[in-house]
Write an enzyme that holds these catalytic residues in place. Structure first.
Site, PDB file in Angstrom:
ATOM      1  N   GLU A   1      58.878 -25.081  25.882  1.00  9.62           N
ATOM      2  CA  GLU A   1      58.219 -24.110  26.753  1.00  9.62           C
ATOM      3  C   GLU A   1      56.776 -24.576  26.879  1.00  9.62           C
ATOM      4  O   GLU A   1      56.133 -24.857  25.869  1.00  9.62           O
ATOM      5  CB  GLU A   1      58.212 -22.733  26.099  1.00  9.62           C
ATOM      6  CG  GLU A   1      59.537 -22.042  26.117  1.00  9.62           C
ATOM      7  CD  GLU A   1      59.442 -20.701  25.407  1.00  9.62           C
ATOM      8  OE1 GLU A   1      58.735 -19.818  25.914  1.00  9.62           O
ATOM      9  OE2 GLU A   1      60.059 -20.565  24.345  1.00  9.62           O
TER      10      GLU A   1
ATOM     11  N   LYS B   1      51.335 -20.651  17.339  1.00  6.66           N
ATOM     12  CA  LYS B   1      50.265 -20.679  18.320  1.00  6.66           C
ATOM     13  C   LYS B   1      49.249 -19.569  18.049  1.00  6.66           C
ATOM     14  O   LYS B   1      48.050 -19.786  18.064  1.00  6.66           O
ATOM     15  CB  LYS B   1      50.915 -20.472  19.688  1.00  6.66           C
ATOM     16  CG  LYS B   1      49.977 -20.575  20.836  1.00  6.66           C
ATOM     17  CD  LYS B   1      50.703 -20.277  22.120  1.00  6.66           C
ATOM     18  CE  LYS B   1      49.700 -20.173  23.240  1.00  6.66           C
ATOM     19  NZ  LYS B   1      50.275 -19.665  24.468  1.00  6.66           N
TER      20      LYS B   1
ATOM     21  N   ARG C   1      65.380 -26.998  11.440  1.00  3.70           N
ATOM     22  CA  ARG C   1      64.010 -27.285  11.818  1.00  3.70           C
ATOM     23  C   ARG C   1      63.243 -27.837  10.612  1.00  3.70           C
ATOM     24  O   ARG C   1      63.684 -27.745   9.473  1.00  3.70           O
ATOM     25  CB  ARG C   1      63.305 -26.076  12.397  1.00  3.70           C
ATOM     26  CG  ARG C   1      63.340 -24.829  11.555  1.00  3.70           C
ATOM     27  CD  ARG C   1      62.587 -23.715  12.235  1.00  3.70           C
ATOM     28  NE  ARG C   1      61.160 -23.917  12.087  1.00  3.70           N
ATOM     29  CZ  ARG C   1      60.278 -23.448  12.958  1.00  3.70           C
ATOM     30  NH1 ARG C   1      60.663 -22.815  14.028  1.00  3.70           N
ATOM     31  NH2 ARG C   1      58.994 -23.638  12.736  1.00  3.70           N
TER      32      ARG C   1
HETATM   33  C1  LIG Z   1      60.092 -22.454   8.748  1.00  6.17           C
HETATM   34  O1  LIG Z   1      59.123 -21.844   9.552  1.00  6.17           O
HETATM   35  C2  LIG Z   1      59.585 -20.780  10.345  1.00  6.17           C
HETATM   36  C3  LIG Z   1      58.462 -20.321  11.233  1.00  6.17           C
HETATM   37  O2  LIG Z   1      57.238 -20.263  10.557  1.00  6.17           O
HETATM   38  C4  LIG Z   1      60.097 -19.671   9.438  1.00  6.17           C
HETATM   39  O3  LIG Z   1      60.620 -18.623  10.223  1.00  6.17           O
HETATM   40  C5  LIG Z   1      61.190 -20.245   8.557  1.00  6.17           C
HETATM   41  O4  LIG Z   1      61.629 -19.275   7.667  1.00  6.17           O
HETATM   42  C6  LIG Z   1      60.683 -21.445   7.797  1.00  6.17           C
HETATM   43  N1  LIG Z   1      61.782 -22.047   7.071  1.00  6.17           N
HETATM   44  C7  LIG Z   1      61.707 -22.407   5.813  1.00  6.17           C
HETATM   45  C8  LIG Z   1      62.938 -23.028   5.213  1.00  6.17           C
HETATM   46  O5  LIG Z   1      60.692 -22.252   5.168  1.00  6.17           O
END
Ligand SMILES: *[C@@H]1O[C@H](CO)[C@@H](O)[C@H](O)[C@H]1NC(C)=O
Ligand SMILES: *[C@@H]1O[C@H](CO)[C@@H](O)[C@H](O)[C@H]1NC(C)=O
Ligand SMILES: *[C@@H]1O[C@H](CO)[C@@H](O)[C@H](O)[C@H]1NC(C)=O
Ligand SMILES: *[C@@H]1O[C@H](CO)[C@@H](O)[C@H](O)[C@H]1NC(C)=O
Length: 774
Positions: free
Chosen positions: A269, A494, A484
């Site tokens: 985005e 952001k 991720r």
């Molecule tokens: C990674 O970051 C995201 C967004 O800040 C968060 O929602 C998520 O829980 C985090 N994952 C871990 C494994 O820390």
């Protein structure tokens, strides 16, 4: 009227819902009829809330009102007791006209009378056994959704809560309680005896153990079958892919169009700056295409005109290119606004979407009863959609919704909403904008994407993805998810970065203490190091949270090979050599750019009777273990071939050492000194900036760690500026962003703030891992 409201409320509707239902005449009269019928069957007993909700859901979704009493009876007699059964029943009815409906077949299709015993539920053990290897390896980081999914398929009519409890219990039984390491969300390592020299090997080891990437390059990990993704055109072989009667035909056409080429896309985005997490997405999408001789689109998902700015478009493309990838083509969701609109009209015509007057608030949350507008006539929706597009409603007054239930139970996601904000590219041509759920899969389909790779948060959108392509009878790509990548000691959202900039804690989005990609580039991180880091984290499905030092060690590895050596003194101490031979030849000194490989070149620096060394490399009072210069201990000068010995210590008025007088001897002629130090002679002055981590805690966003919020966790020493550092002449001709290894001090990058009068160097990383320093 009030009467009807209280009737509706008596079977479990909220007052608001009851009133709203009344506005829809057809719906409310059918609902009343169903309640009357139910009451007739129950006699004096009352309709409980479960039955009431099922009745309501039935009337909103039932098309053929002749079947009303038939279904009502099943609900009232508790043969249909769940939403899942009701959906199956409605589906069955839709596809079987009354006259040739077989009751038994119907009951089988919606699980009437199926009793799932607790013993049967215990069979989830088989599923756990099937995944035992991966479970043991990943423990609680394993995606439990997979177990639940399989359990639900195997125990279709069992109570969802009971299945979940059983899965949880058996996993606990199998793995044992969560250990401290599990709670840390990543494997625990013993860092107490981590020798810096061995560090890289340990990282490799760690990565191997963790992600099983076995030191493979990114391309190796992404190539061919390595990922177990489907082959282009074989979408139907993917688990969960929905095959319709036209699927094979569409796939055949797709193959004719693409010739079996892999096609992926990176769909950011354009409403913010990319950060280190995106580096994984870029590497994954572009890398996957590259490794398989395919193509990758850079597609801006520009469907929210309120949040887009030109600068984001440019910055995103720049970062993709900086990481070494070239998009096959740069596209925008907005390129397809007309086509998307036409498809929405088609969707309405096919009976899969409707115009809804519920307000934003009522659409939020889960398990809310269906919209009372769900079954309104197609013509009505078409007319309203046209009026919506023409700007005849206020923002929020109507939406177009798709008739489908998402994985998480959310019903009828919105496809189009009104926004009277001009769009960056289409101006005010449109006042209605498609949502992510509507746009994303259709753009993938339009661009003939084969693999739609996205992070695991989007797993819950998978069924809507497949549903929409199929509802429109379009080619349906396959969505694949990966985990991720998060980094500790930083924030990437952001909103939070804006806070840091606004409060002046950092200078801008590209402040080197941040982990946005532009910041990393400014700080001097080579893009190759970032890509290597992504490769080592591995292309795993599991979420990974990494510490910044793992990224930094990748940076050192690349800079070790690419940043030539130079010498710089951060806190100078003047040293006068009283016996320097006046022979002109020795007044310069040749220094290899890469001592490990002298063939890579060298540079010459002056060597005169006045040199400067670091204040910390001299101690007036000897301490045990100190190997450098003291009044009684000589020290070697790197690259110069001399050993110096102190003759006189000169102090200023305050008693601080301000100069040393020394004699020198050729290192061939004296005993080997305990240490060699760096030095400069006839140097250039420069400014140097050193960084430490911006945050003191690992998870500044976690209220348990930092109760007062991330802004309270700033490290006051995160930036140290040194105005009067000295550096050797070899860097005099450096260009902005050229990188050097200042011996014993760190890797530095020439900052754009440099002028012809003064060089400014920022430290990219220290030479060795040093907790906190960067
Ligand atoms: C990674 O970051 C995201 C967004 O800040 C968060 O929602 C998520 O829980 C985090 N994952 C871990 C494994 O820390
Ligand atoms: C996708 O395939 C269709 C035919 O199936 C073709 O008309 C269209 O041009 C292709 N689009 C792209 C972007 O390749
Ligand atoms: C160098 O440091 C200054 C001060 O923190 C910062 O504003 C600038 O962006 C840095 N430059 C690089 C290339 O990191
Ligand atoms: C730097 O590279 C050289 C060879 O190119 C190697 O011998 C040396 O161990 C490397 N140093 C580090 C710290 O990786």
């Amino acid at each position: 009227m009030a009467d009807a409201v209280s009737i509706f409320m008596s079977v479990g509707l909220s007052e608001q819902k009851a009133k709203e239902t009344l506005k829809n005449e057809a719906l409310s009269s059918t609902f009343k009829k169903a309640i009357e019928q139910a009451q007739g069957l129950l006699g004096s007993a009352s309709i409980d809330k479960t039955a009431g909700t099922l009745l309501y859901n039935m009337v909103t979704r039932l098309k053929d009102y002749n079947r009303l009493s038939f279904l009502t009876k099943y609900i009232v007699t508790r043969k249909i007791t769940s939403e899942l059964q009701l959906s199956a029943a409605l589906d069955f009815i839709k596809s079987h006209p009354q006259e040739n409906m077989d009751r038994l077949e119907f009951e089988a299709a919606c699980g009437v009378g199926v009793m799932v015993t607790p013993e049967q539920i215990e069979d989830v053990e088989l599923i756990i056994r099937k995944h035992k290897d991966q479970l043991l390896a990943e423990r609680y980081r394993f995606n439990m959704g997979i177990l639940m999914g399989e359990a639900r398929t195997a125990l279709k009519w069992a109570d969802g809560k009971m299945v979940k409890n059983e899965v949880d219990m058996q996993v606990l039984h199998f793995l044992g309680p969560k250990t401290e390491a599990d709670l840390e969300k990543k494997p625990k390592r013993d860092r107490s005896n981590l020798e810096p020299k061995l560090f890289l090997h340990k990282i490799y080891f760690l990565f191997v153990g963790e992600a099983n990437t076995e030191g493979k390059s990114l391309m190796e990990q992404l190539r061919g079958e390595a990922l177990k993704f489907h082959k282009p055109g074989e979408n139907y072989k993917t688990e969960g892919y929905v095959v319709t009667s036209n699927t094979m035909n569409l796939l055949k056409k797709h193959l004719e169009e693409t010739g079996g080429q892999v096609r992926s896309r990176f769909p950011p985005e354009p409403n913010g700056i990319l950060h280190i997490g995106h580096a994984k997405a870029i590497n994954f999408n572009f890398g996957f295409a590259k490794a398989n001789n395919g193509i990758c689109f850079l597609r801006y998902d520009d469907t929210n005109p309120e949040k887009e700015e030109e600068k984001y478009f440019t910055a995103i493309k720049e970062m993709v290119e900086w990481l070494g990838y070239k998009p096959f083509s740069v596209t925008h969701a907005s390129d397809h606004f007309q086509l998307l609109y036409d498809l929405a009209v088609d969707l309405i015509c096919r009976g899969h979407a409707y115009m809804c007057h519920q307000r934003g608030e009522e659409l939020k949350g889960h398990n809310i009863p269906p919209s009372p507008w769900r079954e309104r006539p197609v013509e009505e929706s078409l007319l309203l959609f046209d009026r919506m597009r023409k700007g005849m409603f206020a923002e929020g007054e109507v939406t177009l919704r798709m008739k489908m239930v998402m994985e998480d139970g959310k019903m009828d996601p919105v496809a189009y909403r009104i926004k009277y904000t001009p769009h960056h590219r289409t101006g005010d041509t449109w006042c209605i904008y498609p949502t992510y759920d509507y746009t994303h899969c259709l753009c993938d389909s339009i661009e003939n994407i084969t693999h739609s790779l996205c992070t695991k948060e989007f797993q819950s959108r998978r069924s809507s993805y497949f549903w929409l392509c199929n509802a429109l009878d379009l080619y349906c790509p396959v969505q694949w998810e990966y985990g991720r990548l998060n980094l500790t000691y930083t924030v990437v959202s952001k909103r939070k970065i804006i806070k840091l900039v606004e409060t002046g804690i950092v200078r801008d989005w590209d402040d080197p203490r941040l982990f946005t990609l532009t910041a990393l580039r400014r700080r001097g991180f080579p893009s190759q190091a970032i890509n290597n880091f992504c490769a080592r984290v591995g292309v795993t499905v599991a979420q990974t949270t990494m510490e910044p030092h793992l990224l930094e060690s990748c940076v050192r590895e690349v800079l070790n090979d690419t940043a030539p050596r130079a010498m710089a003194i951060l806190e100078p101490l003047k040293v006068t050599i009283t016996n320097l031979p006046t022979n002109a030849q020795v007044n310069t000194c040749r220094i290899p750019d890469f001592p490990a490989n002298e063939a890579k070149g060298s540079h010459v620096v002056p060597f005169s009777k006045t040199i400067f060394i670091e204040q910390s490399d001299f101690r007036e009072v000897m301490e045990k273990g100190y190997k450098r210069l003291t009044p009684d201990q000589p020290v070697g000068l790197r690259h110069a071939g001399y050993v110096i010995s102190v003759q006189r210590v000169i102090k200023d008025g305050c008693g601080k050492v301000c100069e040393l007088e020394v004699t020198c001897a050729s290192s061939d002629s004296v005993e080997k000194p305990k240490a060699f130090i760096h030095w400069v002679s006839d140097p250039l002055r420069c400014e140097v900036r050193l960084y430490e981590r911006l945050f003191l805690h690992k998870n500044p966003e976690d209220p348990a760690e930092v109760p007062a919020g991330f802004l309270s966790d700033i490290n006051p020493n995160s930036l140290t500026g040194i105005e009067c550092a000295l550096v050797d002449h070899s860097v005099g001709k450096a260009k902005v962003f050229d990188k050097f290894q200042f011996e014993r001090v760190g890797y530095f990058s020439l900052d754009p703030d440099s002028t012809s009068e003064k060089l400014v160097f920022n430290r990219t990383v220290t030479l060795k891992e040093d907790p906190g320093k960067m």
